[in-house]
Scaffold this active site. Structure first.
Site, mmCIF file in Angstrom:
data_model
loop_
_atom_site.group_PDB
_atom_site.id
_atom_site.type_symbol
_atom_site.label_atom_id
_atom_site.label_comp_id
_atom_site.label_asym_id
_atom_site.label_seq_id
_atom_site.Cartn_x
_atom_site.Cartn_y
_atom_site.Cartn_z
ATOM 1 N N HIS A 34 4.967 20.140 -2.959
ATOM 2 C CA HIS A 34 5.151 19.703 -1.558
ATOM 3 C C HIS A 34 3.809 19.455 -0.872
ATOM 4 C CE1 HIS A 34 9.286 21.386 -1.961
ATOM 5 N NE2 HIS A 34 8.653 22.374 -2.590
ATOM 6 N N SER A 46 -17.739 -0.926 4.616
ATOM 7 C CA SER A 46 -17.052 -1.495 5.770
ATOM 8 C C SER A 46 -18.001 -2.456 6.473
ATOM 9 C CB SER A 46 -16.640 -0.368 6.725
ATOM 10 O OG SER A 46 -16.454 -0.875 8.024
ATOM 11 N N LYS A 60 -19.207 4.135 5.857
ATOM 12 C CA LYS A 60 -18.009 4.119 5.002
ATOM 13 C C LYS A 60 -18.283 3.812 3.536
ATOM 14 C CE LYS A 60 -14.008 3.563 6.690
ATOM 15 N NZ LYS A 60 -12.840 4.402 6.617
ATOM 16 N N GLU A 74 -6.930 1.952 -4.158
ATOM 17 C CA GLU A 74 -5.914 1.426 -3.240
ATOM 18 C C GLU A 74 -5.298 0.131 -3.761
ATOM 19 O OE1 GLU A 74 -7.307 2.705 1.175
ATOM 20 O OE2 GLU A 74 -8.760 1.541 0.038
#
Ligand code: ARG
Length: 466
Positions: A156, A277, A283, A290
């Protein structure tokens, strides 16, 4: 547009119709397979006396010449042909004259395209299998190096019990092992040759289908000519296997994205596999992970699209089946690209073992072991569960771990606790004591690693004549 038919037509095909109908833009991808199939067909026709030896030699020279010229860039596959089959046949006739018109004797584009698609898919099944194997070598190395690297195991998304990095990685190793076994099943199930099925009802020529099948490295010929031209099960099975591979990669990517975040810091993705970025200078984003997660949907899409295309088709061939190609090619290329990128990302990724270990110590991952300690001293498990629950509540209030409590505090909750509790709930003991086969205990893990190593060494090898 150059096409193989037209005798019974009185009008030119409408331009929009021929564009809509054409498949050359994508079926050029199996040009090599189309030539390979034609060569086997011609060799068989000559063996059966349907072509003379001279005719066979001329056609073979023509076909290999076309292949060479295309490979060397001297001949371009252009959109003026309806499909790759028309391109090859038209060029052959241009090269060798009227003998070239005999190539298609005893064959239809229906069994031809079924063969080309099968040859192409079969090769890609092997290629994906090879990439999976490479990835698994990398994972096994990570496992071998990290049998003692503790990290929290989750259920979980809540910390549950401590595991090791070897164990966590080993879970994916098992998934990819099943993926490879699926590919192997597909390979053997699909490996029957449809050539000789004709348009749908075989031919009246005395073809030797066993011979063509063996020339092309198949187990044998398919046994029903209607099924031979209408079957795309192997495409669907392959797409289902690719979807499952993508699902596994995507789950791993999801974890890596979480582990790479500032909240976790379990891993650091290499600069070469990260992106920046345009506005935020600090970043370093996990774009590759992804994208792999994102591309999973694309592969599922191909599977669902082709299942849907096939579901309403009466026997035998229908043009709807032309839709199998673009989606399948895209799904294969996508999955292969993802496997390559994923392997590189994982191979170059830094595991922050100290952070993982510290995290494994927090969050009461040793609570089950504390309960087991009491059970070892005669407390029934259900009572032990209640006692440790109260202990955890006490620790939450004090903002500390079970191992930080003093003997007095422990005894005030249960007099059964003795000095050896500290060793029993230490991270090292919690992991080391998990000794059942398949558990994270280093000893058990090393046993599994030996089995996995042997598995990788014993490969399934396909003898192919091509
Ligand atoms: N381009 C076609 C396909 O991909 C080849 C088979 C054509 N057969 C036919 N009867 N029109 O399915």
């Amino acid at each position: 547009m150059a096409q193989l038919w037209g005798g019974r037509f009185t009008k030119e095909t409408d331009r929009l119709v021929s564009d809509f109908n054409a498949s050359i833009a994508f079926d050029r991808k199996f040009f090599a397979q189309d030539i390979e199939g034609s060569i086997a067909h011609v060799v068989m026709l000559a063996k059966q006396g349907i072509l003379t030896k001279e005719e066979k030699d001329i056609i073979l020279k023509g076909l290999t010449g076309i292949r060479k010229d295309v490979d060397e860039g001297k001949l371009r596959i252009t959109d003026e042909y309806e499909d790759i089959h028309s391109f090859v046949e038209a060029n052959l006739i241009e090269r060798v004259g009227d003998v070239g018109k005999k190539l298609h004797t005893g064959r239809s584009r229906n069994d031809q395209v079924a063969l080309d698609m099968k040859l192409y898919t079969r090769l890609e099944v092997l290629s994906v299998d090879g990439l999976l194997k490479e990835l698994m070598q990398t994972l096994l190395r990570i496992m071998e190096e990290n049998t003692e690297t503790c990290m929290p195991g989750f259920t979980h998304m809540q910390k549950a019990q401590p595991v090791t990095l070897a164990h966590h990685t080993g879970a994916y190793f098992e998934m990819f092992k099943r993926d490879r076994s699926r590919l192997k099943d597909i390979y053997f199930r699909m490996n029957y040759c449809p050539l000789g099925a004709g348009a749908l009802a075989g031919t009246t020529y005395p073809l030797d289908r066993n011979y063509t099948a063996s020339l092309l490295g198949f187990e044998g010929p398919t046994l029903n000519s209607m099924d031979s031209v209408a079957d795309r099960d192997y495409v669907i099975e392959f797409l289902a296997a690719l979807s499952t591979i993508m699902m596994h990669l995507s789950r791993f990517c999801e974890e890596i994205i979480i582990w790479n975040s500032d909240e976790y810091r379990f891993v650091e993705i290499d600069d070469a596999y990260s992106t920046g970025s345009s506005i935020m200078p600090q970043k370093k984003n996990p774009d590759i992970a992804e994208l792999i997660r994102g591309k999973t949907g694309r592969v599922y899409g191909a599977l669902v699209a082709i299942l849907t295309t096939m579901k309403g088709l009466p026997l035998a061939y229908n043009k709807d089946m032309q839709e199998d190609k673009e989606l399948t090619f895209d799904a294969i290329d996508t999955a292969k690209g993802c496997l390559v990128l994923f392997e590189g990302m994982v191979r170059t990724m830094k595991f922050r073992k100290d952070v993982m270990e510290r995290s494994a110590m927090r969050g009461f991952t040793n609570a089950t072991d504390a309960a087991d300690y009491l059970v070892g001293r005669g407390v029934p498990f259900r009572d032990a569960h209640g006692i440790i629950g109260r202990l955890v509540l006490y620790c939450i209030d004090k903002q500390c771990g079970i191992e930080d409590l003093s003997m007095e505090e422990l005894k005030s909750i249960s007099p059964v606790f003795e000095e050896d509790i500290y060793d029993a709930v230490s991270l090292k003991t919690c992991v080391e004591k998990r000794l059942t086969l398949g558990a994270p205990g280093p000893e058990a893990m090393r046993q599994v690693i030996a089995i996995e190593r042997e598995y990788l060494e014993k490969d399934w090898q396909i003898e192919r004549s091509i």
